[in-house]
Design a protein around this motif. Sequence first.
Motif, PDB file in Angstrom:
ATOM      1  N   THR A  40      -0.231   3.416  -4.092  1.00 56.40           N
ATOM      2  CA  THR A  40      -1.142   2.617  -3.263  1.00 56.40           C
ATOM      3  C   THR A  40      -2.555   2.615  -3.846  1.00 56.40           C
ATOM      4  N   ALA A  41      -3.025   3.782  -4.287  1.00 54.93           N
ATOM      5  CA  ALA A  41      -4.367   3.882  -4.863  1.00 54.93           C
ATOM      6  C   ALA A  41      -4.475   3.084  -6.153  1.00 54.93           C
ATOM      7  N   LYS A  43      -2.634   0.420  -7.023  1.00 54.26           N
ATOM      8  CA  LYS A  43      -2.613  -1.006  -6.685  1.00 54.26           C
ATOM      9  C   LYS A  43      -3.969  -1.454  -6.142  1.00 54.26           C
ATOM     10  N   LYS A  44      -4.565  -0.648  -5.298  1.00 54.54           N
ATOM     11  CA  LYS A  44      -5.878  -0.988  -4.741  1.00 54.54           C
ATOM     12  C   LYS A  44      -6.928  -1.049  -5.834  1.00 54.54           C
ATOM     13  N   PHE A  45      -6.913  -0.077  -6.749  1.00 55.58           N
ATOM     14  CA  PHE A  45      -7.915  -0.046  -7.813  1.00 55.58           C
ATOM     15  C   PHE A  45      -7.763  -1.241  -8.755  1.00 55.58           C
ATOM     16  N   GLY A  47      -6.515  -4.082  -8.029  1.00 56.05           N
ATOM     17  CA  GLY A  47      -6.892  -5.264  -7.260  1.00 56.05           C
ATOM     18  C   GLY A  47      -6.080  -6.505  -7.580  1.00 56.05           C
ATOM     19  N   GLU A  48      -6.764  -7.607  -7.798  1.00 55.76           N
ATOM     20  CA  GLU A  48      -6.131  -8.904  -8.007  1.00 55.76           C
ATOM     21  C   GLU A  48      -5.304  -8.991  -9.281  1.00 55.76           C
ATOM     22  N   GLU A  53       4.682  -5.143  -6.572  1.00 55.63           N
ATOM     23  CA  GLU A  53       4.837  -3.743  -6.178  1.00 55.63           C
ATOM     24  C   GLU A  53       4.414  -2.788  -7.297  1.00 55.63           C
ATOM     25  N   MET A  97     -10.839   4.833 -12.993  1.00 56.36           N
ATOM     26  CA  MET A  97     -10.698   5.026 -11.546  1.00 56.36           C
ATOM     27  C   MET A  97     -11.445   6.284 -11.108  1.00 56.36           C
TER      28      MET A  97
END
Length: 103
Positions: A40-41, A43-45, A47-48, A53, A97
């Motif tokens: 999750t971290a 994917k968030k970092f 971003g676009e 998945e 990150m």
Amino acid sequence: MKLKDLAHSRTGDKGDIINISLIVFDEKDYQTLQKLVTATAVKKFLGEMVLGEVIRYELPNLGAMNFVIHKALRGGVTRSLRLDKHGKTLSSYLLEMPLEIKN
């Protein structure tokens, strides 16, 4: 602190999927990365850049993790209009990150 302070990385690709491996410099830091560098971290970092998945595989005996990232190359090497069609720079980007390590 940034991820690059604790680990180094490699990237590979196949179609529209890339994998980013993280390997700790010191195995004592592996548990810290397990807690902070989740799918999750990541994917968030990213971003676009990531439309699909993100799956994390752990290799504790090697002090490593492998992130398989779907839909990150906009169709893959032969179809993508991205400058970095293989996604090789994403490993360097991920190493930027920030990590919030609590004592």
